[in-house]
Design an enzyme around this catalytic site. Structure first.
Site, PDB file in Angstrom:
ATOM      1  N   GLU A 111       0.544  -3.251  -9.215  1.00  0.00           N
ATOM      2  CA  GLU A 111       1.753  -3.097 -10.034  1.00  0.00           C
ATOM      3  C   GLU A 111       2.999  -3.222  -9.178  1.00  0.00           C
ATOM      4  OE1 GLU A 111      -0.215  -0.175 -13.396  1.00  0.00           O
ATOM      5  OE2 GLU A 111       0.484   0.664 -11.519  1.00  0.00           O
TER       6      GLU A 111
ATOM      7  N   CYS B  39      -5.876   1.498  -1.671  1.00  0.00           N
ATOM      8  CA  CYS B  39      -5.368   1.943  -0.359  1.00  0.00           C
ATOM      9  C   CYS B  39      -6.466   2.683   0.386  1.00  0.00           C
ATOM     10  CB  CYS B  39      -4.154   2.852  -0.555  1.00  0.00           C
ATOM     11  SG  CYS B  39      -3.350   3.323   0.991  1.00  0.00           S
TER      12      CYS B  39
ATOM     13  N   GLU C 240      -0.612   0.747   1.795  1.00  0.00           N
ATOM     14  CA  GLU C 240       0.143   1.129   2.998  1.00  0.00           C
ATOM     15  C   GLU C 240       0.585  -0.169   3.675  1.00  0.00           C
ATOM     16  OE1 GLU C 240       1.357   3.787   5.172  1.00  0.00           O
ATOM     17  OE2 GLU C 240       1.931   1.877   6.063  1.00  0.00           O
TER      18      GLU C 240
ATOM     19  N   LEU D 253       6.590  12.114   4.752  1.00  0.00           N
ATOM     20  CA  LEU D 253       6.405  13.271   5.628  1.00  0.00           C
ATOM     21  C   LEU D 253       5.602  14.366   4.893  1.00  0.00           C
ATOM     22  CD1 LEU D 253       9.290  14.640   7.881  1.00  0.00           C
ATOM     23  CD2 LEU D 253       7.250  15.903   7.317  1.00  0.00           C
ATOM     24  N   HIS D 254       6.163  14.903   3.839  1.00  0.00           N
ATOM     25  CA  HIS D 254       5.494  15.813   2.891  1.00  0.00           C
ATOM     26  C   HIS D 254       5.110  17.189   3.434  1.00  0.00           C
ATOM     27  CE1 HIS D 254       5.570  12.349   0.363  1.00  0.00           C
ATOM     28  NE2 HIS D 254       4.583  11.723   0.965  1.00  0.00           N
TER      29      HIS D 254
ATOM     30  N   HIS E  62       4.500  14.225  -9.689  1.00  0.00           N
ATOM     31  CA  HIS E  62       4.077  13.915 -11.050  1.00  0.00           C
ATOM     32  C   HIS E  62       2.598  14.219 -11.168  1.00  0.00           C
ATOM     33  CE1 HIS E  62       7.609  11.441 -10.118  1.00  0.00           C
ATOM     34  NE2 HIS E  62       7.993  11.947 -11.274  1.00  0.00           N
TER      35      HIS E  62
HETATM   36 FE1  SF4 Z   1      -1.849   4.896   0.261  1.00  0.00          FE
HETATM   37 FE2  SF4 Z   1       0.748   5.524   0.116  1.00  0.00          FE
HETATM   38 FE3  SF4 Z   1      -0.974   6.421  -1.743  1.00  0.00          FE
HETATM   39 FE4  SF4 Z   1      -1.095   7.421   0.735  1.00  0.00          FE
HETATM   40  S1  SF4 Z   1       0.622   7.623  -0.696  1.00  0.00           S
HETATM   41  S2  SF4 Z   1      -2.860   6.756  -0.526  1.00  0.00           S
HETATM   42  S3  SF4 Z   1      -0.556   5.608   1.953  1.00  0.00           S
HETATM   43  S4  SF4 Z   1      -0.435   4.276  -1.367  1.00  0.00           S
END
Ligand code: SF4
Length: 359
Positions: A111, A131, A177, A231-232, A306
């Site tokens: 998407e 991913c 990624e 970062l999170h 979300h």
């Molecule tokens: Fe992949 Fe980004 Fe989702 Fe992490 S946040 S699984 S790196 S698409």
């Protein structure tokens, strides 16, 4: 199966025209047709002779991937669905020149999201089908990895969307990624920024990564686009519980690398911080972020989470986000809460899944 011209850079187009016995200047003409006039077929390249077009068409095609689905949010955000064909060579990073037999290709879907904002139209593009990285809060990560997108697949998103001629910005924040598909993403950025291509300034492009260290260094050395880092959480074990790749590329090492580069000029670095209630939204977390980023010229974007199925956390309440933002701002980290867009069509951060009839 024909070879796609789309996704080729000027050097490769020069090699193709030489092989086909065409004059050297035809390479620039083809680049113009592909990336400026955005034609769909070789036959539309009318300043090439009929013979040249016929010769090219025997082996090559433009190769644009058109979108197959479109959803429009009540806030004007548009989510486009693109079919992509993934081959095992791409999945294994073994190189793929676009000539793999059709029977070996696996169909998947990705998407792209167009986010209108006043005069701006930003395209959030995907770089992989699925991913590898396995972040637990992300729908893309949940589905596993289906394959790297080719440069033709990635650049098709820019050409096929209805807003192609009025896009102002691009963010590599869709599915995948980008630094795990380095060559194809860098090829796309080359096409977007070259004077024979889209001729965009690198300032219009932001690449977002969880911090794939070896390729992050290459990106910082080779590319002038903006960088966003997911970062999170400032604490390693907590971050690893949500983002398994923390074990391979610790966020502190990512910050240490970023500190070696200059972000006081045109190139900017920002950090993405999705807020989970009771997990990463305390004063302790805010203060640890301040210590981690002290002295670095950067911005912080706080993102509402979300809700996705089978995941224990909710987003932090508005008042907690506001307090967190103020605590960072008061200690010198320029912080904003990012507006959530396209939630009603599952187009917001972490919600992209490539909804597809096969899936
Ligand atoms: Fe992949 Fe980004 Fe989702 Fe992490 S946040 S699984 S790196 S698409």
């Amino acid at each position: 199966m024909k070879i796609k011209l789309l996704g080729k850079n000027l050097d490769e187009l020069r090699q193709i025209v030489a092989q086909e016995g065409l004059p050297g200047f035809a390479a620039k003409q083809i680049a113009q047709w592909l990336y400026v006039k955005k034609v769909r077929s070789i036959d539309q390249m009318t300043n090439l002779s009929k013979g040249a077009r016929a010769a090219l068409s025997e082996k090559y095609e433009v190769g644009l991937v058109e979108y197959k689905g479109l959803q429009i949010s009540s806030d004007g955000t548009k989510k486009y669905l693109f079919p992509v064909s993934c081959c095992h060579k791409r999945r294994l990073n073994a190189g793929c020149d676009g000539t793999t037999a059709e029977t070996e290709l696996e169909t998947s879907a990705v998407e792209a999201v167009m986010i209108p904002d006043g005069d701006r139209a930003t395209l959030c593009v995907s770089s992989q089908a699925g991913c590898h990285m396995g972040c637990k809060f992300c729908m893309t990560g949940r589905q596993g990895f289906h394959g790297h997108m080719s440069a033709a697949d990635i650049i098709s998103q820019f050409i096929a969307v209805d807003e192609s001629d009025r896009l102002t910005n691009a963010v590599f924040m869709g599915m995948g990624e980008p630094l795990d598909n380095y060559e194809n993403v860098m090829r796309t950025i080359e096409i977007l920024t070259a004077d024979w291509g889209f001729a965009w300034s690198p300032k219009r492009i932001t690449l977002s990564t969880i911090g794939v260290l070896p390729n992050l260094k290459r990106f910082l050395d080779e590319c002038r686009c903006h960088l966003a880092v997911s970062l999170h959480n400032p604490f390693g074990p907590e971050r690893q519980s949500m983002m398994p790749m923390q074990a391979a590329w610790p966020v502190q090492d990512v910050i240490d690398l970023i500190r070696q580069y200059d972000f006081t000029g045109q190139r900017r670095v920002s950090f993405e911080y999705t807020m989970f209630a009771g997990f990463n939204d305390s004063k302790v977390h805010a203060d640890a972020l301040v210590r981690m980023l002290k002295g670095l010229e950067c911005r912080m974007n706080l993102i509402r989470f979300h809700k996705i199925p089978d995941f224990p956390y909710e987003t932090s309440p508005d008042n907690i986000m506001e307090n967190f933002k103020n605590r960072l701002n008061n200690q010198g980290i320029m912080t904003t809460v990012r507006a959530s867009r396209g939630e009603d069509i599952l187009a917001a951060c972490g919600m992209l899944a490539g909804q597809h009839e096969d899936r």
